[in-house]
Design a protein around this motif. Structure first.
Motif, PDB file in Angstrom:
ATOM      1  N   GLU A  99       0.826  -1.206   0.000  1.00  0.00           N
ATOM      2  CA  GLU A  99       0.000   0.000   0.000  1.00  0.00           C
ATOM      3  C   GLU A  99       0.865   1.263   0.000  1.00  0.00           C
ATOM      4  OE1 GLU A  99      -3.274   0.054  -0.540  1.00  0.00           O
ATOM      5  OE2 GLU A  99      -2.998  -2.112  -0.782  1.00  0.00           O
ATOM      6  N   THR A 100       1.997   1.203   0.673  1.00  0.00           N
ATOM      7  CA  THR A 100       2.931   2.340   0.658  1.00  0.00           C
ATOM      8  C   THR A 100       3.503   2.537  -0.738  1.00  0.00           C
ATOM      9  OG1 THR A 100       3.532   2.007   2.980  1.00  0.00           O
ATOM     10  CG2 THR A 100       5.070   3.264   1.638  1.00  0.00           C
ATOM     11  N   VAL A 101       3.877   1.435  -1.383  1.00  0.00           N
ATOM     12  CA  VAL A 101       4.408   1.500  -2.745  1.00  0.00           C
ATOM     13  C   VAL A 101       3.369   2.088  -3.693  1.00  0.00           C
ATOM     14  CG1 VAL A 101       5.281   0.165  -4.705  1.00  0.00           C
ATOM     15  CG2 VAL A 101       5.992  -0.430  -2.380  1.00  0.00           C
ATOM     16  N   LYS A 102       2.135   1.627  -3.577  1.00  0.00           N
ATOM     17  CA  LYS A 102       1.057   2.113  -4.456  1.00  0.00           C
ATOM     18  C   LYS A 102       0.797   3.596  -4.248  1.00  0.00           C
ATOM     19  CE  LYS A 102      -2.596  -0.688  -4.657  1.00  0.00           C
ATOM     20  NZ  LYS A 102      -3.585  -1.699  -4.165  1.00  0.00           N
ATOM     21  N   LEU A 103       0.819   4.041  -2.990  1.00  0.00           N
ATOM     22  CA  LEU A 103       0.591   5.463  -2.718  1.00  0.00           C
ATOM     23  C   LEU A 103       1.692   6.315  -3.346  1.00  0.00           C
ATOM     24  CD1 LEU A 103      -0.809   7.348   0.182  1.00  0.00           C
ATOM     25  CD2 LEU A 103       1.576   7.860  -0.368  1.00  0.00           C
ATOM     26  N   CYS A 104       2.940   5.876  -3.176  1.00  0.00           N
ATOM     27  CA  CYS A 104       4.054   6.640  -3.749  1.00  0.00           C
ATOM     28  C   CYS A 104       3.961   6.688  -5.271  1.00  0.00           C
ATOM     29  CB  CYS A 104       5.389   6.028  -3.312  1.00  0.00           C
ATOM     30  SG  CYS A 104       5.740   6.242  -1.559  1.00  0.00           S
ATOM     31  N   ASN A 105       3.555   5.577  -5.883  1.00  0.00           N
ATOM     32  CA  ASN A 105       3.377   5.557  -7.334  1.00  0.00           C
ATOM     33  C   ASN A 105       2.281   6.534  -7.754  1.00  0.00           C
ATOM     34  OD1 ASN A 105       5.357   3.645  -7.858  1.00  0.00           O
ATOM     35  ND2 ASN A 105       3.957   1.908  -7.737  1.00  0.00           N
ATOM     36  N   ARG A 106       1.232   6.606  -6.954  1.00  0.00           N
ATOM     37  CA  ARG A 106       0.109   7.506  -7.261  1.00  0.00           C
ATOM     38  C   ARG A 106       0.576   8.955  -7.347  1.00  0.00           C
ATOM     39  NH1 ARG A 106      -3.378   6.496  -2.867  1.00  0.00           N
ATOM     40  NH2 ARG A 106      -3.799   4.541  -3.962  1.00  0.00           N
ATOM     41  N   TYR A 107       1.504   9.312  -6.467  1.00  0.00           N
ATOM     42  CA  TYR A 107       1.993  10.692  -6.439  1.00  0.00           C
ATOM     43  C   TYR A 107       3.340  10.855  -7.149  1.00  0.00           C
ATOM     44  CZ  TYR A 107      -1.844  11.506  -3.255  1.00  0.00           C
ATOM     45  OH  TYR A 107      -3.102  11.605  -2.713  1.00  0.00           O
ATOM     46  N   ARG A 108       3.755   9.821  -7.876  1.00  0.00           N
ATOM     47  CA  ARG A 108       4.985   9.849  -8.690  1.00  0.00           C
ATOM     48  C   ARG A 108       6.213  10.170  -7.848  1.00  0.00           C
ATOM     49  NH1 ARG A 108       4.378   6.605 -11.683  1.00  0.00           N
ATOM     50  NH2 ARG A 108       5.997   7.322 -13.102  1.00  0.00           N
ATOM     51  N   ILE A 109       6.270   9.557  -6.670  1.00  0.00           N
ATOM     52  CA  ILE A 109       7.413   9.720  -5.763  1.00  0.00           C
ATOM     53  C   ILE A 109       8.178   8.398  -5.711  1.00  0.00           C
ATOM     54  CG2 ILE A 109       8.111  10.084  -3.360  1.00  0.00           C
ATOM     55  CD1 ILE A 109       7.165  12.641  -4.632  1.00  0.00           C
ATOM     56  N   PRO A 110       9.478   8.396  -5.952  1.00  0.00           N
ATOM     57  CA  PRO A 110      10.246   7.150  -5.894  1.00  0.00           C
ATOM     58  C   PRO A 110      10.133   6.497  -4.512  1.00  0.00           C
ATOM     59  CG  PRO A 110      11.563   8.891  -6.873  1.00  0.00           C
ATOM     60  CD  PRO A 110      10.337   9.543  -6.304  1.00  0.00           C
ATOM     61  N   VAL A 111      10.001   5.180  -4.496  1.00  0.00           N
ATOM     62  CA  VAL A 111       9.908   4.450  -3.240  1.00  0.00           C
ATOM     63  C   VAL A 111      10.878   3.283  -3.277  1.00  0.00           C
ATOM     64  CG1 VAL A 111       7.940   3.104  -4.127  1.00  0.00           C
ATOM     65  CG2 VAL A 111       8.350   3.225  -1.657  1.00  0.00           C
ATOM     66  N   MET A 112      11.591   3.086  -2.169  1.00  0.00           N
ATOM     67  CA  MET A 112      12.567   2.005  -2.065  1.00  0.00           C
ATOM     68  C   MET A 112      12.169   1.089  -0.914  1.00  0.00           C
ATOM     69  SD  MET A 112      16.096   4.074  -2.812  1.00  0.00           S
ATOM     70  CE  MET A 112      15.635   5.713  -2.294  1.00  0.00           C
ATOM     71  N   PRO A 113      11.387   0.055  -1.195  1.00  0.00           N
ATOM     72  CA  PRO A 113      10.960  -0.857  -0.141  1.00  0.00           C
ATOM     73  C   PRO A 113      12.056  -1.852   0.224  1.00  0.00           C
ATOM     74  CG  PRO A 113      10.067  -1.565  -2.247  1.00  0.00           C
ATOM     75  CD  PRO A 113      10.788  -0.275  -2.501  1.00  0.00           C
ATOM     76  N   GLY A 114      12.080  -2.244   1.487  1.00  0.00           N
ATOM     77  CA  GLY A 114      13.082  -3.205   1.947  1.00  0.00           C
ATOM     78  C   GLY A 114      12.661  -4.634   1.639  1.00  0.00           C
ATOM     79  N   ILE A 115      13.613  -5.453   1.216  1.00  0.00           N
ATOM     80  CA  ILE A 115      13.333  -6.861   0.902  1.00  0.00           C
ATOM     81  C   ILE A 115      14.466  -7.737   1.446  1.00  0.00           C
ATOM     82  CG2 ILE A 115      12.008  -6.269  -1.166  1.00  0.00           C
ATOM     83  CD1 ILE A 115      15.368  -7.843  -1.684  1.00  0.00           C
ATOM     84  N   MET A 116      14.141  -9.029   1.626  1.00  0.00           N
ATOM     85  CA  MET A 116      15.159  -9.983   2.074  1.00  0.00           C
ATOM     86  C   MET A 116      15.180 -11.244   1.217  1.00  0.00           C
ATOM     87  SD  MET A 116      15.063  -9.853   6.261  1.00  0.00           S
ATOM     88  CE  MET A 116      16.552 -10.846   6.415  1.00  0.00           C
ATOM     89  N   THR A 117      14.164 -11.394   0.348  1.00  0.00           N
ATOM     90  CA  THR A 117      14.065 -12.599  -0.472  1.00  0.00           C
ATOM     91  C   THR A 117      13.838 -12.245  -1.937  1.00  0.00           C
ATOM     92  OG1 THR A 117      11.655 -12.805  -0.272  1.00  0.00           O
ATOM     93  CG2 THR A 117      13.004 -13.815   1.467  1.00  0.00           C
ATOM     94  N   VAL A 118      14.102 -13.217  -2.805  1.00  0.00           N
ATOM     95  CA  VAL A 118      13.849 -13.024  -4.238  1.00  0.00           C
ATOM     96  C   VAL A 118      12.354 -12.808  -4.474  1.00  0.00           C
ATOM     97  CG1 VAL A 118      13.903 -14.140  -6.497  1.00  0.00           C
ATOM     98  CG2 VAL A 118      15.883 -14.316  -4.987  1.00  0.00           C
ATOM     99  N   LYS A 119      11.517 -13.520  -3.744  1.00  0.00           N
ATOM    100  CA  LYS A 119      10.066 -13.359  -3.887  1.00  0.00           C
ATOM    101  C   LYS A 119       9.643 -11.925  -3.598  1.00  0.00           C
ATOM    102  CE  LYS A 119       5.675 -15.333  -2.263  1.00  0.00           C
ATOM    103  NZ  LYS A 119       5.028 -14.076  -1.834  1.00  0.00           N
ATOM    104  N   GLU A 120      10.169 -11.351  -2.521  1.00  0.00           N
ATOM    105  CA  GLU A 120       9.845  -9.967  -2.179  1.00  0.00           C
ATOM    106  C   GLU A 120      10.394  -9.006  -3.228  1.00  0.00           C
ATOM    107  OE1 GLU A 120       9.555  -9.738   2.655  1.00  0.00           O
ATOM    108  OE2 GLU A 120      11.551  -9.738   1.767  1.00  0.00           O
ATOM    109  N   ALA A 121      11.588  -9.297  -3.731  1.00  0.00           N
ATOM    110  CA  ALA A 121      12.186  -8.438  -4.752  1.00  0.00           C
ATOM    111  C   ALA A 121      11.311  -8.411  -6.009  1.00  0.00           C
ATOM    112  CB  ALA A 121      13.584  -8.936  -5.103  1.00  0.00           C
TER     113      ALA A 121
END
Length: 213
Positions: A99-121
């Motif tokens: 939901e954070t990623v989607k909100l940032c995309n909505r406002y055209r703001i780059p977002v860098m989410p944290g991941i630990m697995t290939v699935k999350e990536a």
């Protein structure tokens, strides 16, 4: 276009300074010291007291300078929106919150989410994250970047956590598009030695340039 320009600046800089502080005053001193050392991407974490106010203040102070102010440790879309309204040019999270990623995309703001697995990536890429944060980096070491790049050569990975002057070259050479660093960069602030913070920032920038060369 501003979103693309922000991403380009982060990549060009190669280093994102993760700013954690015990007070607003200390945070402002660290920020000035890091900026003086040549790091242009500043990530103000939500763990800093008054973080949103600091972002708003810095965004106004540095609006005509080649500095990009972002927000870190953003756990949810509500906090992301507050930071964006305060002037944050990018959002960094310790985990993948769609939901954070989607909100940032909505406002055209780059977002860098944290991941630990290939699935999350893969999920982060599916939802449009241009840069994926590998966190905590010290749980893996630089080899995790080349491991991720095997099945995901199109991914842009930025490790945070455990990135130091001693290993930053290894991270870049392993394929990291940039690095995030906090404790190792700002340790001088604990004793009030902000000149050390500036010198460390300068060395980080130099090490990234050498590794890329």
């Amino acid at each position: 276009m501003k979103r693309i320009e922000t991403i380009q600046k982060i990549v060009e800089s190669g280093v994102v300074a993760v700013i954690r502080a015990e007070s607003k005053e200390q945070g402002m001193k660290i920020i000035e010291a890091v900026k003086k050392g040549g790091i242009k991407a500043l990530e103000i974490t939500m763990t800093v007291p008054g973080a949103v106010d600091i972002i708003k203040e810095l965004s106004e102070v540095y609006k005509n300078e080649d500095v990009i102010i972002g927000a870190g440790t953003v756990l949810d879309p509500e906090t992301a929106r507050a930071c964006i309204l305060a002037g944050a040019k990018y959002i960094v999270s310790p985990s993948l919150n769609i939901e954070t990623v989607k909100l940032c995309n909505r406002y055209r703001i780059p977002v860098m989410p944290g991941i630990m697995t290939v699935k999350e990536a893969i999920e982060a890429l599916d939802y449009g994250a241009e840069i994926v944060k590998v966190f905590p980096g010290n749980a893996f070491g630089p080899s995790i970047i080349s491991a991720f790049k095997g099945p995901l050569p199109q991914g842009n990975f930025m490790p945070t956590g455990g990135v130091s002057l001693e290993n930053v070259k290894d991270w870049i050479k392993a394929g990291a598009i940039a690095v995030g660093t906090g404790g190792d960069l700002t340790k001088g602030a604990k004793t009030g030695d902000y000149e050390l913070v500036t010198e460390t920032a300068r060395k980080f920038v130099e090490e990234v340039k050498k590794a890329r060369a």
